[in-house]
Design a protein around this motif. Sequence first.
Motif, PDB file in Angstrom:
ATOM      1  N   GLY A  20       0.839  -1.090   0.083  1.00 40.48           N
ATOM      2  CA  GLY A  20      -0.161  -0.282   0.028  1.00 40.48           C
ATOM      3  C   GLY A  20       0.390   1.457  -0.256  1.00 40.48           C
ATOM      4  O   GLY A  20       0.247   1.979  -1.027  1.00 40.48           O
ATOM      5  N   THR A  21       2.218   1.175   1.314  1.00 36.93           N
ATOM      6  CA  THR A  21       2.395   2.818   0.478  1.00 36.93           C
ATOM      7  C   THR A  21       3.830   2.487  -0.838  1.00 36.93           C
ATOM      8  O   THR A  21       3.333   4.076  -0.860  1.00 36.93           O
ATOM      9  CB  THR A  21       3.792   2.679   1.978  1.00 36.93           C
ATOM     10  OG1 THR A  21       3.147   1.813   3.128  1.00 36.93           O
ATOM     11  CG2 THR A  21       5.040   3.895   2.104  1.00 36.93           C
ATOM     12  N   ARG A  24      -0.087   2.765  -3.375  1.00 34.10           N
ATOM     13  CA  ARG A  24      -0.378   3.606  -2.965  1.00 34.10           C
ATOM     14  C   ARG A  24      -1.779   3.542  -3.628  1.00 34.10           C
ATOM     15  O   ARG A  24      -3.328   3.746  -4.267  1.00 34.10           O
ATOM     16  CB  ARG A  24      -0.458   5.741  -2.307  1.00 34.10           C
ATOM     17  CG  ARG A  24       0.687   5.585  -1.600  1.00 34.10           C
ATOM     18  CD  ARG A  24       1.248   7.335  -1.988  1.00 34.10           C
ATOM     19  NE  ARG A  24       2.055   7.619  -1.082  1.00 34.10           N
ATOM     20  CZ  ARG A  24       1.920   9.017  -0.369  1.00 34.10           C
ATOM     21  NH1 ARG A  24       1.318   9.687  -1.159  1.00 34.10           N
ATOM     22  NH2 ARG A  24       2.591   8.950  -0.096  1.00 34.10           N
ATOM     23  N   ASP A  25      -2.074   2.341  -3.056  1.00 28.35           N
ATOM     24  CA  ASP A  25      -3.013   1.144  -4.586  1.00 28.35           C
ATOM     25  C   ASP A  25      -3.790   0.354  -3.347  1.00 28.35           C
ATOM     26  O   ASP A  25      -2.966  -0.752  -3.739  1.00 28.35           O
ATOM     27  CB  ASP A  25      -2.823   1.202  -5.634  1.00 28.35           C
ATOM     28  CG  ASP A  25      -4.093  -0.102  -6.549  1.00 28.35           C
ATOM     29  OD1 ASP A  25      -4.788   0.267  -5.702  1.00 28.35           O
ATOM     30  OD2 ASP A  25      -3.100  -0.273  -7.904  1.00 28.35           O
ATOM     31  N   PRO A 211       6.416   6.946  -4.205  1.00 29.68           N
ATOM     32  CA  PRO A 211       5.304   6.151  -4.965  1.00 29.68           C
ATOM     33  C   PRO A 211       5.601   5.212  -5.938  1.00 29.68           C
ATOM     34  O   PRO A 211       6.987   6.568  -6.517  1.00 29.68           O
ATOM     35  CB  PRO A 211       4.167   6.403  -4.700  1.00 29.68           C
ATOM     36  CG  PRO A 211       4.007   7.753  -3.902  1.00 29.68           C
ATOM     37  CD  PRO A 211       5.539   7.729  -3.742  1.00 29.68           C
ATOM     38  N   ARG A 238      -0.605  10.041  -7.201  1.00 30.84           N
ATOM     39  CA  ARG A 238      -0.440   9.881  -5.964  1.00 30.84           C
ATOM     40  C   ARG A 238       0.967  10.989  -5.836  1.00 30.84           C
ATOM     41  O   ARG A 238       1.215  10.636  -5.009  1.00 30.84           O
ATOM     42  CB  ARG A 238      -0.394   8.273  -6.467  1.00 30.84           C
ATOM     43  CG  ARG A 238      -1.447   7.669  -6.641  1.00 30.84           C
ATOM     44  CD  ARG A 238      -1.672   5.878  -6.651  1.00 30.84           C
ATOM     45  NE  ARG A 238      -2.298   5.246  -6.426  1.00 30.84           N
ATOM     46  CZ  ARG A 238      -2.795   4.259  -7.830  1.00 30.84           C
ATOM     47  NH1 ARG A 238      -1.723   4.362  -8.676  1.00 30.84           N
ATOM     48  NH2 ARG A 238      -3.615   3.841  -7.572  1.00 30.84           N
ATOM     49  N   GLU A 241       0.539  13.273  -3.979  1.00 29.19           N
ATOM     50  CA  GLU A 241       0.315  13.410  -2.561  1.00 29.19           C
ATOM     51  C   GLU A 241       1.425  12.863  -1.952  1.00 29.19           C
ATOM     52  O   GLU A 241       1.319  13.883  -0.525  1.00 29.19           O
ATOM     53  CB  GLU A 241      -0.551  12.163  -2.623  1.00 29.19           C
ATOM     54  CG  GLU A 241      -1.260  12.019  -1.188  1.00 29.19           C
ATOM     55  CD  GLU A 241      -2.042  10.942  -1.287  1.00 29.19           C
ATOM     56  OE1 GLU A 241      -2.750  10.721  -0.290  1.00 29.19           O
ATOM     57  OE2 GLU A 241      -1.835   9.754  -1.850  1.00 29.19           O
ATOM     58  N   PHE A 242       2.176  12.365  -2.782  1.00 29.14           N
ATOM     59  CA  PHE A 242       3.271  12.089  -2.025  1.00 29.14           C
ATOM     60  C   PHE A 242       4.201  13.397  -1.809  1.00 29.14           C
ATOM     61  O   PHE A 242       4.732  13.756  -0.801  1.00 29.14           O
ATOM     62  CB  PHE A 242       4.256  11.268  -2.305  1.00 29.14           C
ATOM     63  CG  PHE A 242       5.773  10.834  -2.500  1.00 29.14           C
ATOM     64  CD1 PHE A 242       6.593   9.884  -0.671  1.00 29.14           C
ATOM     65  CD2 PHE A 242       6.415  11.558  -3.118  1.00 29.14           C
ATOM     66  CE1 PHE A 242       7.121   9.961  -0.197  1.00 29.14           C
ATOM     67  CE2 PHE A 242       8.127  11.448  -2.113  1.00 29.14           C
ATOM     68  CZ  PHE A 242       8.259  10.471  -1.007  1.00 29.14           C
TER      69      PHE A 242
END
Length: 285
Positions: A20-21, A24-25, A211, A238, A241-242
């Motif tokens: 997930g990290t 991010r999915d 990501p 993503r 966001e990061f």
Amino acid sequence: MTSKQRNSVADGTAARERVGTRYRDPALAEELSHVTWNSTLDVMLSHRSVRYYLDQPLPANTLELVVAAAQSAASTSNLQAWSVIAVEDKDRKARLAGYAADQKHIHDAPLLLVFVADLARLRAISDERGHAGVALDYIEAFIFAIADAAFAAQNAAVAIESLGLGCCYIGAMRNDPQAVANELGLPDESMVVFGMTVGRPDPAVATDVKPRLPQGIILHRERYTQIDPELMAAYEARMREFQAEQNMRNIDWTEQTAARIKDVAALTGRHVLTDFLKARGFGLK
């Protein structure tokens, strides 16, 4: 709950968190939460570049252990066409940093590993055996030397991180390849592929896992496929966001990537590598 069930739950949680990290999915993280998990996967999916180090020496024999891991990597026909130079002298690190955009972590890390594509050793062996070593004059030899160095370096990186240490690849070691070669006393038919800083991460400087592109862009099944615009758009979101979380400049990954390859200036001196390699005896036929 049995011990086996507890391990299964723990494994599923770890896989879900790490995947997930990394991506991010949530859907992929859930899908892979059912795989058998282990500490090796945990280390690999937790990789991040570390550029801030504590002013502390490495544990005794860390270098030798890391090199043992590096030498355990695959090698083309067991030719082992690579070498690594360990640099701990502060003055030498400072000079090398000067050739590599003067990156602060080169100065600060207690150890700099410099990975070398090394055909010089094979040439010496060929000469000693009375052979012409003609195959070394072809680009295939250069490719397998680069590949061997890369295989070894990635094994080293995994070993370093498994020990609770951090590292960062230094591609800028190729910015001024002749100066670096002179500093390290490299013979003809050898070149620095990249460096790698090694040290104890500074816990005061938090860095998260960056990501990666969706697997649907990287993984091709049976035949190559073109980029899926929806997957790329999801990745851009993503990454933004990061960037916000890490207080980084907000820029689309595709724009940043295109800028990195847009012209000769973007190569930061590396446009001379072909001439450099030929001058150092690489045949590249």
